[in-house]
Design an enzyme around this catalytic site. Structure first.
Site, mmCIF file in Angstrom:
data_model
loop_
_atom_site.group_PDB
_atom_site.id
_atom_site.type_symbol
_atom_site.label_atom_id
_atom_site.label_comp_id
_atom_site.label_asym_id
_atom_site.label_seq_id
_atom_site.Cartn_x
_atom_site.Cartn_y
_atom_site.Cartn_z
ATOM 1 N N HIS A 1 -2.093 0.150 5.959
ATOM 2 C CA HIS A 1 -2.455 -0.904 5.010
ATOM 3 C C HIS A 1 -1.910 -2.188 5.613
ATOM 4 O O HIS A 1 -0.736 -2.492 5.471
ATOM 5 C CB HIS A 1 -1.825 -0.628 3.646
ATOM 6 C CG HIS A 1 -2.173 -1.627 2.596
ATOM 7 N ND1 HIS A 1 -1.767 -1.495 1.279
ATOM 8 C CD2 HIS A 1 -2.882 -2.785 2.635
ATOM 9 C CE1 HIS A 1 -2.205 -2.524 0.578
ATOM 10 N NE2 HIS A 1 -2.882 -3.314 1.387
ATOM 11 N N HIS B 1 -9.755 1.654 -3.618
ATOM 12 C CA HIS B 1 -9.457 0.647 -2.596
ATOM 13 C C HIS B 1 -8.158 1.038 -1.897
ATOM 14 O O HIS B 1 -7.205 1.465 -2.550
ATOM 15 C CB HIS B 1 -9.312 -0.723 -3.274
ATOM 16 C CG HIS B 1 -8.519 -1.719 -2.499
ATOM 17 N ND1 HIS B 1 -7.220 -2.052 -2.842
ATOM 18 C CD2 HIS B 1 -8.822 -2.449 -1.396
ATOM 19 C CE1 HIS B 1 -6.765 -2.953 -1.983
ATOM 20 N NE2 HIS B 1 -7.711 -3.213 -1.099
#
Length: 317
Positions: free
Chosen positions: A115, A67
């Site tokens: 991110h 992830h």
């Protein structure tokens, strides 16, 4: 303005506290010699898919994934918020060599990797170059790549990535634009290729020159478990187990089972410490019971031995 400044200050302060009081990942210690032994005969984590039959459907596999794959490095904001921003320790190439075959890539219109708002010191071109270099050396492997528009922009994201994707088009699994079957490909279909899962504003697969590149992330042929926003460890583990069992009984859908989670008071590293070893033991138990095809298990901070034990759940020649 003052309120926003205060909120940012409090978040940074919390991150500093977490940085100094968050302990390293717990769990079992594995020697390099242990994880580096062949999976079966001469099969290694670099080439584990090469030992599986061509006829194997991707939906019938147990596939280790990561992830926020690129969140092992970043700019000054990443450094300051590291307890909340970091999700990996291995580089992309190291992950692939360790056996990871699903990666989670998030880009903005400038084609750099992020991110959320945090720049990860990486570009989409660099990601594709790394993947294709790996596939050149390991042509019987395949990489499933979620590509998310992290900016949630309009159609411009697809427009901007097309020239770059086109450079590497020979490395992507494509089907005719008119193909509406949504079938999950076999290993024979995707060896040496990237299976693209597009997550964008259009909510459609990427199409270039009448060829459809992969499929839409979240399409009807997928089941996604991603309870990431502060679940209890008990609840999260139960969801992981239920999704893995569902995957083992279905061979026509991709199951994307996220082991990852986060909150302001429980970091990705802490969730990984609480969950990864439990999931690994669960997988080992199912392997001993010959329960296979657990879907894609998507992790933060995976240990190499955990990756290997997920791989070993597959039925090798």
């Amino acid at each position: 303005m003052y309120k926003n400044y205060l909120q940012r200050t409090l978040v940074l302060l919390l991150c500093f506290i977490l940085y100094f009081f968050t302990f390293p990942l717990g769990g079992k210690a594995y020697s390099l010699n242990n994880w580096n032994k062949p999976i079966k005969n001469s099969v290694t984590t670099k080439q584990w898919m090469s030992a599986l039959p061509d006829t194997t459907n991707l939906a019938a596999l147990s596939i280790p994934g990561t992830h926020d794959t690129m969140s092992y490095n970043g700019d000054i904001t990443w450094t300051l918020t590291k307890p909340l921003a970091q999700t990996q320790t291995m580089s992309l190439y190291q992950q692939l060599e360790a056996g990871i075959r699903y990666i989670d890539i998030r880009a903005k219109d400038n084609l750099n990797i992020y991110h959320g708002p945090i720049f990860l010191n990486a570009s989409l071109s660099g990601v594709l170059e790394t993947i294709t270099q790996f596939l050149k050396k390991n042509p019987k492997e395949t990489i499933i790549m979620r590509l998310k528009d992290e900016q949630n922009s309009n159609d411009s994201f697809d427009y901007r990535i097309q020239p770059l994707i086109n450079i590497y088009k020979d490395y992507f699994y494509t089907t005719p634009r008119t193909d509406t079957s949504n079938k999950i490909p076999t290993l024979k279909d995707v060896r040496g290729k990237i299976l693209l899962l597009s997550e964008n504003h259009t909510k459609k697969p990427l199409v270039i020159n009448s060829r459809k590149f992969g499929m839409q992330f979240g399409a009807p042929n997928q089941v996604i478990q991603d309870d990431y926003n502060g679940p209890s460890v008990k609840t999260k583990f139960k969801e992981i187990v239920q999704t893995a069992y569902q995957a083992s009984k279905a061979d026509n859908k991709l199951f994307l089972n996220h082991i990852s989670a986060t909150s302001l008071t429980f970091t990705p590293r802490q969730y990984a410490a609480a969950l990864n070893n439990k999931v690994e033991q669960f997988v080992l138990n199912l392997t001993s019971e010959k329960v296979r095809g657990l879907g894609i298990l998507i992790m933060d901070f995976p240990e190499k031995q955990t990756i290997k034990n997920i791989i070993k759940n597959n039925k090798f020649n």
